[in-house]
Write an enzyme that holds these catalytic residues in place. Structure first.
Site, PDB file in Angstrom:
ATOM      1  N   SER A   1       0.984  -0.966  -0.193  1.00  0.00           N
ATOM      2  CA  SER A   1       0.193   0.086   0.117  1.00  0.00           C
ATOM      3  C   SER A   1       1.095   1.235   0.052  1.00  0.00           C
ATOM      4  O   SER A   1       2.190   1.129  -0.061  1.00  0.00           O
ATOM      5  CB  SER A   1      -0.874  -0.018   1.215  1.00  0.00           C
ATOM      6  OG  SER A   1       0.046   0.245   2.235  1.00  0.00           O
ATOM      7  N   LYS A   2       0.274   2.359  -0.226  1.00  0.00           N
ATOM      8  CA  LYS A   2       1.050   3.728  -0.139  1.00  0.00           C
ATOM      9  C   LYS A   2       2.017   3.821   1.284  1.00  0.00           C
ATOM     10  O   LYS A   2       2.845   4.475   1.197  1.00  0.00           O
ATOM     11  CB  LYS A   2      -0.067   4.688   0.105  1.00  0.00           C
ATOM     12  CG  LYS A   2      -0.822   4.999  -1.253  1.00  0.00           C
ATOM     13  CD  LYS A   2      -1.057   6.343  -1.716  1.00  0.00           C
ATOM     14  CE  LYS A   2      -1.582   6.751  -2.745  1.00  0.00           C
ATOM     15  NZ  LYS A   2      -3.312   7.002  -2.609  1.00  0.00           N
ATOM     16  N   ARG A   3       1.712   2.923   2.369  1.00  0.00           N
ATOM     17  CA  ARG A   3       2.717   3.064   3.348  1.00  0.00           C
ATOM     18  C   ARG A   3       4.060   2.716   3.123  1.00  0.00           C
ATOM     19  O   ARG A   3       4.923   2.842   3.639  1.00  0.00           O
ATOM     20  CB  ARG A   3       2.138   2.117   4.471  1.00  0.00           C
ATOM     21  CG  ARG A   3       1.305   2.654   5.377  1.00  0.00           C
ATOM     22  CD  ARG A   3       0.923   1.703   6.629  1.00  0.00           C
ATOM     23  NE  ARG A   3       0.375   0.476   5.889  1.00  0.00           N
ATOM     24  CZ  ARG A   3       0.809  -0.697   6.107  1.00  0.00           C
ATOM     25  NH1 ARG A   3       1.890  -0.798   6.959  1.00  0.00           N
ATOM     26  NH2 ARG A   3       0.211  -1.714   5.577  1.00  0.00           N
TER      27      ARG A   3
END
Ligand code: GLU
Length: 487
Positions: free
Chosen positions: A247-249
């Site tokens: 994910s963007k994390r």
């Protein structure tokens, strides 16, 4: 597993964001299969969700695929343009008894759901309550009441041989009668996809694992429409290095982000190809043609793939070294021009020299940006030695002066014919160091520092040869004049 013939595969992204690495991986695997076996790779933009689909993201998908070199066959299909066929197929299922009208109001549906919840039962629409007696249905129809079309899931088991996972089976009793056409006439995903895949003649559907639970519903629709089933294959999810779903994390997940960080398309393609596939053995670095040649569904992996940005950078370094210079040059040139180190015309005017420079730098670089950064001292007329490095040279000004003076003398004396003879130049510099009682390294380091503004560079003789005599001597002279106690 024998692949279907003709082999027609597709990539069917929803244009609701950028092209992210998971989508690009799905596109790539389909493309590799098609290119390897002379099949067709089709592109369908699934833009039925008008609220979330945007032209910008459709464009981002085209751009990302073009950058990766994933060319598609035939015209792009826009799912939204096929509404009439989606509706016709839903009505066909209605007429053949594979589906039924559902006049249930949202409030009624909610009440049933709440009832099931209160009784702690999993909610499933009760067909017996939804299918109305003929006369009641006829009256509602005559009154123009809105209805959805719901698929009538038959008894039995739905199963398929998945290209990746082998046999997968779902008992039909676990599948609720599902809506295929809403009361506003718009299709649901599972229905639109099947209608389109049949119309496009798709014979193999390869997509992410997250679609496994949709597949039995889709198979039931194929069967009810009397269409031939495609082969299905579900690719493993992609995780970050912490084992969680990517994910963007985890940083950049858009293909375009990597493009802008100096990753080459061929390295990105190679890296993506290994997310859920292995050619066997230790082989990892493959240029495009080798990937096509080796790609084989037998090497598809079941377990989640790990997206490791460090590995992508390493892969990029490998490709920077191996690709024909013509593929490395354009992105580096763009970076050099953008940084203001040189103009395109200046680089073109001495292309041979520029190519030699690229050859020298690319073996030490992991990204295009590394090359651009390292190229700066060779492209600019003058350089600034960073303060900390200069302080090191100035601390023992006398030693630096004698080393630079000796090096200068050797370079001045070197005949033109030996200027590109690395061994001769090195011998001359070593002799100069010896002449003043210095280890060669003690002469090379200050020389390298004043010529490049850095302590790391290609071999010193390559640096000097690339800079040329005038520029090398000018940099040595500037340093000598700047040393404390200079005359
Ligand atoms: N549009 C779907 C998605 O982006 C893919 C549908 C499919 O491949 O069947 O997840």
């Amino acid at each position: 597993m024998i692949l279907p013939s003709p082999l027609r595969v597709r990539f069917a992204p929803s244009p609701t964001g950028y092209l992210h690495v998971g989508g690009a991986r799905t596109a790539l695997f389909n493309w590799l299969l098609a290119r390897k076996h002379g099949g067709q790779f089709l592109l369908r933009i699934e833009d039925t969700d008008k609220a979330r689909s945007t032209d910008d993201s459709t464009r981002a998908i085209f751009e990302g695929m073009t950058w990766l070199g994933l060319d598609w066959d035939e015209d792009v299909v826009y799912q939204g343009a096929n509404l009439l066929r989606h509706q016709a197929d839903a009505y066909r299922l209605l007429e053949t008894g594979h589906a039924y009208r559902d006049f249930t109001s949202p409030a009624q549906l909610e009440a049933w759901r709440a009832e099931a919840e209160a009784a702690k039962l999993p909610f499933k629409v009760d067909r017996a309550k939804v299918i109305l007696p003929r006369d009641v249905e006829a009256a509602k129809l005559a009154a123009g009441e809105p209805f959805a079309i719901r698929f009538k899931v038959p008894d039995g088991t739905t199963e398929w041989m998945d290209l990746v996972h082998g046999r997968i089976a779902f008992p039909n009793k676990d599948i609720e009668d599902f809506v295929i056409l809403r009361s506003d006439g718009t299709p649901l995903y599972n229905h639109a996809v099947v209608s389109d895949d049949i119309a496009m003649g798709v014979t193999l559907v390869m997509r992410g694992d997250d679609h496994i639970s949709n597949t039995p519903k889709q198979i039931l629709i194929y069967e009810a429409l009397g269409a031939r089933l495609p082969v299905f294959g579900h690719l493993p999810m992609i995780h970050g290095t912490d084992g969680k779903k990517l994910s963007k994390r985890h940083g950049a997940t858009a293909v375009a982000d990597w493009q802008h960080q100096g990753i080459l398309p061929s390295a990105m393609v190679n890296f993506l190809a290994l997310l859920g596939w292995s050619p066997g053995g230790d082989l990892e670095v493959m240029l495009r043609d080798e990937l096509i040649g080796r790609f084989d569904p037998d090497g598809l992996l079941k377990k989640a793939a790990v997206f490791d940005p460090k590995k992508l950078e390493w892969m990029n370094g490998q490709h920077l070294s191996r690709l024909p210079i013509a593929e490395v040059e354009p992105p580096v040139t763009r970076g050099i021009v953008a940084a203001g180190f040189a103009s395109e015309a200046e680089l073109a005017a001495r292309r041979d020299w520029y190519h030699r420079l690229l050859d020298l730098l690319r073996v030490r670089a992991r990204t295009v940006d590394d090359i651009v950064r390292q190229a700066e001292p060779y492209l600019r007329a003058e350089i600034a030695v960073p303060d900390d490095l200069w302080a090191g040279l100035a601390k023992d000004a006398e030693a630096t002066r004698s080393a630079l003076t000796a090096a200068r003398g050797a370079l001045v004396a070197l005949p033109d014919a030996q200027w590109h003879d690395g061994a001769a130049m090195e011998a001359a510099l070593r002799a100069a160091a010896e002449g003043i009682g210095l280890a060669a390294g003690k002469l090379f380091t200050p020389l390298r520092t004043v010529l490049t503004g850095s302590k790391v560079s290609p071999g010193i003789t390559d640096v000097v040869a690339m800079l040329g005599r005038d520029r090398s001597l000018a940099r040595v002279d500037a340093a000598l004049a700047r040393l404390p106690g200079a005359p």
